[in-house]
Design a protein around this motif. Structure first.
Motif, PDB file in Angstrom:
ATOM      1  N   GLY A  73       0.794  -1.219   0.000  1.00 40.74           N
ATOM      2  CA  GLY A  73       0.000   0.000   0.000  1.00 40.74           C
ATOM      3  C   GLY A  73       0.827   1.269   0.000  1.00 40.74           C
ATOM      4  N   ALA A  74       2.083   1.178  -0.392  1.00 41.40           N
ATOM      5  CA  ALA A  74       2.981   2.335  -0.415  1.00 41.40           C
ATOM      6  C   ALA A  74       3.092   2.861  -1.857  1.00 41.40           C
ATOM      7  CB  ALA A  74       4.354   1.928   0.104  1.00 41.40           C
ATOM      8  N   GLU A  75       3.859   3.919  -2.025  1.00 43.70           N
ATOM      9  CA  GLU A  75       4.132   4.445  -3.364  1.00 43.70           C
ATOM     10  C   GLU A  75       4.975   3.426  -4.133  1.00 43.70           C
ATOM     11  OE1 GLU A  75       3.234   7.387  -4.965  1.00 43.70           O
ATOM     12  OE2 GLU A  75       1.831   7.491  -3.287  1.00 43.70           O
ATOM     13  N   PRO A  76       4.729   3.274  -5.439  1.00 44.97           N
ATOM     14  CA  PRO A  76       5.552   2.360  -6.232  1.00 44.97           C
ATOM     15  C   PRO A  76       7.042   2.684  -6.082  1.00 44.97           C
ATOM     16  CG  PRO A  76       3.659   3.047  -7.510  1.00 44.97           C
ATOM     17  CD  PRO A  76       3.661   3.880  -6.248  1.00 44.97           C
ATOM     18  N   GLY A  77       7.836   1.636  -5.919  1.00 43.66           N
ATOM     19  CA  GLY A  77       9.276   1.790  -5.757  1.00 43.66           C
ATOM     20  C   GLY A  77       9.724   1.961  -4.322  1.00 43.66           C
ATOM     21  N   THR A  78       8.791   2.015  -3.370  1.00 44.14           N
ATOM     22  CA  THR A  78       9.135   2.164  -1.948  1.00 44.14           C
ATOM     23  C   THR A  78       9.717   0.863  -1.416  1.00 44.14           C
ATOM     24  OG1 THR A  78       7.342   3.753  -1.621  1.00 44.14           O
ATOM     25  CG2 THR A  78       8.205   2.660   0.351  1.00 44.14           C
ATOM     26  N   LEU A  79      10.837   0.967  -0.702  1.00 48.30           N
ATOM     27  CA  LEU A  79      11.462  -0.195  -0.079  1.00 48.30           C
ATOM     28  C   LEU A  79      10.558  -0.726   1.027  1.00 48.30           C
ATOM     29  CD1 LEU A  79      14.061  -1.975   0.142  1.00 48.30           C
ATOM     30  CD2 LEU A  79      14.812  -0.378   1.913  1.00 48.30           C
ATOM     31  N   GLU A 130       2.079  -7.018 -14.795  1.00 48.65           N
ATOM     32  CA  GLU A 130       1.387  -7.326 -16.044  1.00 48.65           C
ATOM     33  C   GLU A 130       2.382  -7.970 -16.988  1.00 48.65           C
ATOM     34  OE1 GLU A 130       2.043  -2.926 -18.029  1.00 48.65           O
ATOM     35  OE2 GLU A 130       0.208  -3.307 -16.905  1.00 48.65           O
ATOM     36  N   MET A 131       1.871  -8.592 -18.023  1.00 47.55           N
ATOM     37  CA  MET A 131       2.739  -9.282 -18.971  1.00 47.55           C
ATOM     38  C   MET A 131       3.691  -8.291 -19.624  1.00 47.55           C
ATOM     39  SD  MET A 131       3.324 -12.278 -20.105  1.00 47.55           S
ATOM     40  CE  MET A 131       2.192 -13.489 -20.690  1.00 47.55           C
ATOM     41  N   ARG A 132       4.945  -8.338 -19.191  1.00 46.76           N
ATOM     42  CA  ARG A 132       6.016  -7.544 -19.797  1.00 46.76           C
ATOM     43  C   ARG A 132       7.329  -7.997 -19.183  1.00 46.76           C
ATOM     44  NH1 ARG A 132       5.669  -1.405 -17.611  1.00 46.76           N
ATOM     45  NH2 ARG A 132       7.210  -1.740 -16.026  1.00 46.76           N
ATOM     46  N   ALA A 133       8.358  -8.022 -19.990  1.00 46.87           N
ATOM     47  CA  ALA A 133       9.630  -8.616 -19.578  1.00 46.87           C
ATOM     48  C   ALA A 133      10.607  -7.607 -18.988  1.00 46.87           C
ATOM     49  CB  ALA A 133      10.268  -9.335 -20.760  1.00 46.87           C
ATOM     50  N   SER A 134      10.107  -6.513 -18.408  1.00 49.84           N
ATOM     51  CA  SER A 134      11.006  -5.551 -17.775  1.00 49.84           C
ATOM     52  C   SER A 134      10.323  -4.950 -16.565  1.00 49.84           C
ATOM     53  CB  SER A 134      11.397  -4.447 -18.769  1.00 49.84           C
ATOM     54  OG  SER A 134      10.253  -3.716 -19.159  1.00 49.84           O
ATOM     55  N   LEU A 135      11.145  -4.429 -15.663  1.00 48.80           N
ATOM     56  CA  LEU A 135      10.623  -3.749 -14.481  1.00 48.80           C
ATOM     57  C   LEU A 135      10.106  -2.371 -14.865  1.00 48.80           C
ATOM     58  CD1 LEU A 135      13.510  -4.547 -11.950  1.00 48.80           C
ATOM     59  CD2 LEU A 135      11.298  -5.701 -12.136  1.00 48.80           C
ATOM     60  N   SER A 141      14.423   1.818 -10.656  1.00 43.78           N
ATOM     61  CA  SER A 141      15.206   2.820  -9.919  1.00 43.78           C
ATOM     62  C   SER A 141      15.400   2.430  -8.452  1.00 43.78           C
ATOM     63  CB  SER A 141      14.556   4.204 -10.031  1.00 43.78           C
ATOM     64  OG  SER A 141      13.325   4.223  -9.361  1.00 43.78           O
ATOM     65  N   GLY A 142      14.537   1.554  -7.922  1.00 39.73           N
ATOM     66  CA  GLY A 142      14.674   1.110  -6.540  1.00 39.73           C
ATOM     67  C   GLY A 142      15.477  -0.162  -6.362  1.00 39.73           C
ATOM     68  N   LEU A 143      15.911  -0.761  -7.453  1.00 37.77           N
ATOM     69  CA  LEU A 143      16.628  -2.041  -7.406  1.00 37.77           C
ATOM     70  C   LEU A 143      17.857  -1.981  -6.494  1.00 37.77           C
ATOM     71  CD1 LEU A 143      16.443  -4.838  -9.204  1.00 37.77           C
ATOM     72  CD2 LEU A 143      18.537  -3.908 -10.144  1.00 37.77           C
ATOM     73  N   ARG A 144      18.656  -0.936  -6.616  1.00 36.99           N
ATOM     74  CA  ARG A 144      19.870  -0.824  -5.792  1.00 36.99           C
ATOM     75  C   ARG A 144      19.533  -0.682  -4.306  1.00 36.99           C
ATOM     76  NH1 ARG A 144      24.320  -2.934  -7.402  1.00 36.99           N
ATOM     77  NH2 ARG A 144      25.497  -1.564  -6.075  1.00 36.99           N
TER      78      ARG A 144
END
Length: 170
Positions: A73-79, A130-135, A141-144
């Motif tokens: 329930g947080a903003e997308p990309g939130t740790l 959803e169906m797609r092969a990338s983040l 941007s939050g991966l690191r």
């Protein structure tokens, strides 16, 4: 004492990389495998959508670290970091089909009295599954930050992580 046959700590990246942000756990696992070494030995496992095949790895570990997209329930990309007791609540809200499998694996390990002593789930709030092969850009941007949180937890658990010959843990 840890050895290569029975690691004390298992790090499992779960998710489906063909479903957008659901592939976060696998993407982080690839970053860890490509850029880091750990002492003492631990298992970095691509859980993908393995389901009940994960059970022996979970039951054999003293510590379990799950990496996944976590709908909190947080903003997308939130740790998002969930400690052992919080994980079942997160699994009650299904993000994708693999979570049913992880929930069942953990429930069976608990029923059998073989749950790891320490357990944490680390990930990001997804933007889209959803169906797609990338983040999504938010997840990419939050991966690191997820990699950093995983390394920090492993350091707390006594692991030394090394990138390009530079120790980052104690």
């Amino acid at each position: 004492m840890s050895n290569a046959a029975v690691p004390e700590t298992v790090v499992i990246g779960v998710g489906n990389p063909l479903m957008g942000d659901d592939g976060l756990g696998i993407a982080v696992l690839e970053e860890l495998r490509a850029g880091w070494t750990f002492e003492p030995y631990l298992e970095l496992l691509d859980g993908g959508t393995w389901g009940m095949n994960l059970l022996p790895h979970v039951e054999g570990a003293r510590r379990l670290l799950l990496i996944d997209a976590i709908r909190a329930g947080a903003e997308p990309g939130t740790l998002v970091v969930l400690e052992k007791d919080e994980i079942p609540r997160f699994l009650a809200t299904k993000l994708s089909p693999h979570q049913i499998d992880v929930k069942e694996v953990l429930a069976l390990a608990e029923l059998r009295g073989t749950m790891p002593d320490e357990m944490v789930a680390i990930g990001l709030q997804p933007h889209s599954v959803e169906m797609r092969a990338s983040l999504s850009p938010a997840a990419a941007s939050g991966l690191r930050s997820v990699v950093g949180a995983v390394l920090e937890r492993l350091n707390e658990w006594g692991y030394v992580s090394t990138e390009a010959g530079t120790p980052t843990g104690a």
